[in-house]
Design a protein around this motif. Structure first.
Motif, mmCIF file in Angstrom:
data_model
loop_
_atom_site.group_PDB
_atom_site.id
_atom_site.type_symbol
_atom_site.label_atom_id
_atom_site.label_comp_id
_atom_site.label_asym_id
_atom_site.label_seq_id
_atom_site.Cartn_x
_atom_site.Cartn_y
_atom_site.Cartn_z
ATOM 1 N N LYS A 261 0.845 -1.208 0.000
ATOM 2 C CA LYS A 261 0.000 0.000 0.000
ATOM 3 C C LYS A 261 0.870 1.245 0.000
ATOM 4 N N ALA A 262 1.984 1.178 0.731
ATOM 5 C CA ALA A 262 2.883 2.342 0.774
ATOM 6 C C ALA A 262 3.518 2.577 -0.599
ATOM 7 N N LEU A 263 3.847 1.493 -1.297
ATOM 8 C CA LEU A 263 4.402 1.630 -2.659
ATOM 9 C C LEU A 263 3.377 2.271 -3.594
ATOM 10 N N ALA A 264 2.150 1.782 -3.524
ATOM 11 C CA ALA A 264 1.100 2.332 -4.388
ATOM 12 C C ALA A 264 0.837 3.792 -4.035
ATOM 13 N N ALA A 265 0.881 4.110 -2.748
ATOM 14 C CA ALA A 265 0.642 5.495 -2.318
ATOM 15 C C ALA A 265 1.736 6.402 -2.873
ATOM 16 N N ARG A 266 2.984 5.963 -2.776
ATOM 17 C CA ARG A 266 4.083 6.791 -3.283
ATOM 18 C C ARG A 266 3.936 7.017 -4.781
ATOM 19 N N ASP A 267 3.577 5.963 -5.517
ATOM 20 C CA ASP A 267 3.484 6.085 -6.969
ATOM 21 C C ASP A 267 2.358 7.027 -7.378
ATOM 22 N N ASN A 268 1.365 7.165 -6.505
ATOM 23 C CA ASN A 268 0.199 7.991 -6.859
ATOM 24 C C ASN A 268 0.136 9.310 -6.088
ATOM 25 N N GLY A 269 1.210 9.619 -5.359
ATOM 26 C CA GLY A 269 1.250 10.891 -4.635
ATOM 27 C C GLY A 269 0.230 10.995 -3.514
ATOM 28 N N VAL A 270 -0.143 9.831 -2.923
ATOM 29 C CA VAL A 270 -1.088 9.821 -1.800
ATOM 30 C C VAL A 270 -0.283 9.799 -0.498
ATOM 31 N N PRO A 271 -0.564 10.720 0.450
ATOM 32 C CA PRO A 271 0.188 10.693 1.707
ATOM 33 C C PRO A 271 -0.046 9.392 2.476
ATOM 34 N N PHE A 272 1.022 8.846 3.036
ATOM 35 C CA PHE A 272 0.944 7.571 3.757
ATOM 36 C C PHE A 272 1.450 7.802 5.191
ATOM 37 N N TYR A 273 0.520 7.795 6.139
ATOM 38 C CA TYR A 273 0.872 8.042 7.544
ATOM 39 C C TYR A 273 0.799 6.744 8.349
ATOM 40 N N VAL A 274 1.635 6.682 9.371
ATOM 41 C CA VAL A 274 1.590 5.559 10.307
ATOM 42 C C VAL A 274 1.390 6.138 11.714
ATOM 43 N N ALA A 275 0.411 5.594 12.437
ATOM 44 C CA ALA A 275 0.115 6.061 13.796
ATOM 45 C C ALA A 275 0.712 5.088 14.798
ATOM 46 N N LEU A 276 1.382 5.613 15.803
ATOM 47 C CA LEU A 276 2.031 4.712 16.767
ATOM 48 C C LEU A 276 2.208 5.341 18.127
ATOM 49 N N PRO A 277 2.062 4.526 19.175
ATOM 50 C CA PRO A 277 2.401 4.973 20.517
ATOM 51 C C PRO A 277 3.880 4.725 20.801
ATOM 52 N N GLY A 278 4.453 5.504 21.707
ATOM 53 C CA GLY A 278 5.881 5.372 22.044
ATOM 54 C C GLY A 278 6.350 3.942 22.293
ATOM 55 N N PRO A 279 5.588 3.129 23.054
ATOM 56 C CA PRO A 279 6.078 1.767 23.331
ATOM 57 C C PRO A 279 6.220 0.883 22.093
ATOM 58 N N THR A 280 5.746 1.338 20.940
ATOM 59 C CA THR A 280 5.907 0.553 19.710
ATOM 60 C C THR A 280 7.273 0.778 19.069
ATOM 61 N N ILE A 281 7.994 1.771 19.566
ATOM 62 C CA ILE A 281 9.314 2.047 18.980
ATOM 63 C C ILE A 281 10.352 1.149 19.640
ATOM 64 N N ASP A 282 11.099 0.424 18.824
ATOM 65 C CA ASP A 282 12.175 -0.423 19.330
ATOM 66 C C ASP A 282 13.482 0.340 19.143
ATOM 67 N N TRP A 283 13.888 1.020 20.201
ATOM 68 C CA TRP A 283 15.082 1.885 20.113
ATOM 69 C C TRP A 283 16.348 1.071 19.932
ATOM 70 N N ASN A 284 16.255 -0.238 20.180
ATOM 71 C CA ASN A 284 17.446 -1.091 20.020
ATOM 72 C C ASN A 284 17.674 -1.480 18.568
ATOM 73 N N LEU A 285 16.715 -1.197 17.701
ATOM 74 C CA LEU A 285 16.857 -1.575 16.291
ATOM 75 C C LEU A 285 17.139 -0.340 15.446
#
Ligand code: MRU
Length: 368
Positions: A261-285
């Motif tokens: 979906k992100a590839l298709a969005a980029r090809d068509n100029g559609v904004p692609f957002y991701v919503a996330l809470p802090g605990p979803t971030i893996d700072w070790n990666l």
């Protein structure tokens, strides 16, 4: 959020202290059933068999699972075993390890006799924090949606495409990706949602369509492969998804198919957002290439569950009996395809600098 007009969360401590109630999401949308968890084994099963699912809700269930374990045995050995059992249930959602580590650190200083009570309190705090976090994501996302809607030349409704279920059923309340949708709808912005069905388990068709419908948000279920066509035909104003694990550079791991979906969005100029809470971030990666991808049972691909016209719910096979099947649960969308990350602390670019700017207290170390 409400189910037939009654306020519900997908997880709650039962008033009599006997256990933890959950909505059994494997039964939706055909039946609304609740289940009581009374042991570590119950909690582990609920996560593994996906009675509860979605990264934040998995974390909340694991937190209560630690309480249920400590209620039976609060020794150091039991604490370690409970943590190991719960972390092994689903490999992708980093919130799971985050919640288990948090619970371990919280209860360890207490004498054995007080550990269960401390775990119960902390699990409740984690749940309330998740609700507040998702409400904040909703408010930040609402401003993004308001701007995109205002910039629309045709003045029509805001058409949002989402994948999987990152709504209130995937969290303790509000959802992540759907929080801005609910807030925009409640604020009077006309919103229409394209819901990817999300094979193999159809979380979109079964869960997202159900919860949006319960709230009165107009939505249409489409097959997973329709997104490219819709975007090419100018039928999507913005894509928004959740994520199970976000690397420190902004790469996002989410339900299989998100990357396409992100590839298709980029090809068509559609904004692609991701919503996330802090605990979803893996700072070790440092990047998403290191995220282990969950491989699940072949039966999820070879069979689908549905309701027959006579009301019976059954699983039916869709492949030849001897077909070889591969079932990858998640994929990684590279940060370069993500227009922005919507967090409880605001919106940032999907980049090391963007995330570090919002989380200077977490970047460069462990989130646990
Ligand atoms: O396999 P699931 O149903 O747990 O997958 C859920 C997702 O992919 C969600 O998008 C993700 O957990 C974010 S939920 C707020």
């Amino acid at each position: 959020m409400k189910v037939n007009g009654v306020a519900y969360r997908p997880i709650w401590p039962e008033a009599d202290g006997a256990g933890v109630g959950i909505i059994d999401q494997t039964k939706l949308p055909h039946r609304f059933e609740t289940v009581r968890l009374t042991s570590l084994a119950d909690a582990a099963h609920a996560i593994r068999a996906m009675l509860v699912r979605g990264a934040p809700l998995i974390g909340a269930t694991a937190a209560y699972g630690m309480w249920l374990a400590l209620r039976a045995d609060a020794s150091d050995a039991a604490l370690a075993e409970a943590a190991e059992t719960l972390v092994a249930t689903r490999p992708t959602a980093v919130n799971l390890r985050w919640a288990v580590d948090d619970l371990r650190a919280t209860v360890r200083p207490f004498p054995e006799g007080e550990r269960a009570a401390a775990a119960f309190r902390r699990a409740g705090e984690i749940c309330e924090a998740d609700v507040a976090t998702n409400a904040a994501i909703g408010r930040h996302g609402l401003e993004v949606f308001r701007r995109i809607h205002a910039e629309k030349r045709d003045g029509g409704p805001l058409r949002v495409l989402t994948h999987c279920n990152a709504g209130w059923l995937a969290t303790v309340d509000w959802g992540t990706a759907l929080a801005p949708v609910y807030m925009a709808h409640d604020a009077g912005i006309p919103v229409e949602v394209w819901v990817d069905e999300t094979r193999p388990r159809n979380q979109g068709a079964a869960l997202t369509a159900w919860e949006l419908g319960q709230h009165g948000v107009p939505n249409r279920v489409v097959v997973d492969n329709a997104g490219g066509l819709l975007m090419a035909h100018g039928q999507v104003d913005v894509c928004i998804t959740g994520t199970d694990r976000t690397a420190a550079n902004g790469d996002v791991c989410n339900k299989i198919g998100t990357y396409l979906k992100a590839l298709a969005a980029r090809d068509n100029g559609v904004p692609f957002y991701v919503a996330l809470p802090g605990p979803t971030i893996d700072w070790n990666l440092s990047d998403g290439g290191q995220i282990p991808i969950e491989e699940r049972a072949a039966r999820e691909v070879s069979h689908v569950q549905g309701m027959a016209d006579d009301g019976t719910v059954a699983e039916v096979r869709v492949t030849p009996p001897d077909a070889e099947v591969a079932n990858y649960g998640f994929d990684v969308t590279p940060a370069r395809l993500v227009t922005g990350l919507i967090t409880e602390r605001g919106v940032c670019t999907a980049s090391t600098a963007g995330l570090a700017g919002l989380y200077p207290d977490m970047a460069g170390g462990s989130a646990a």
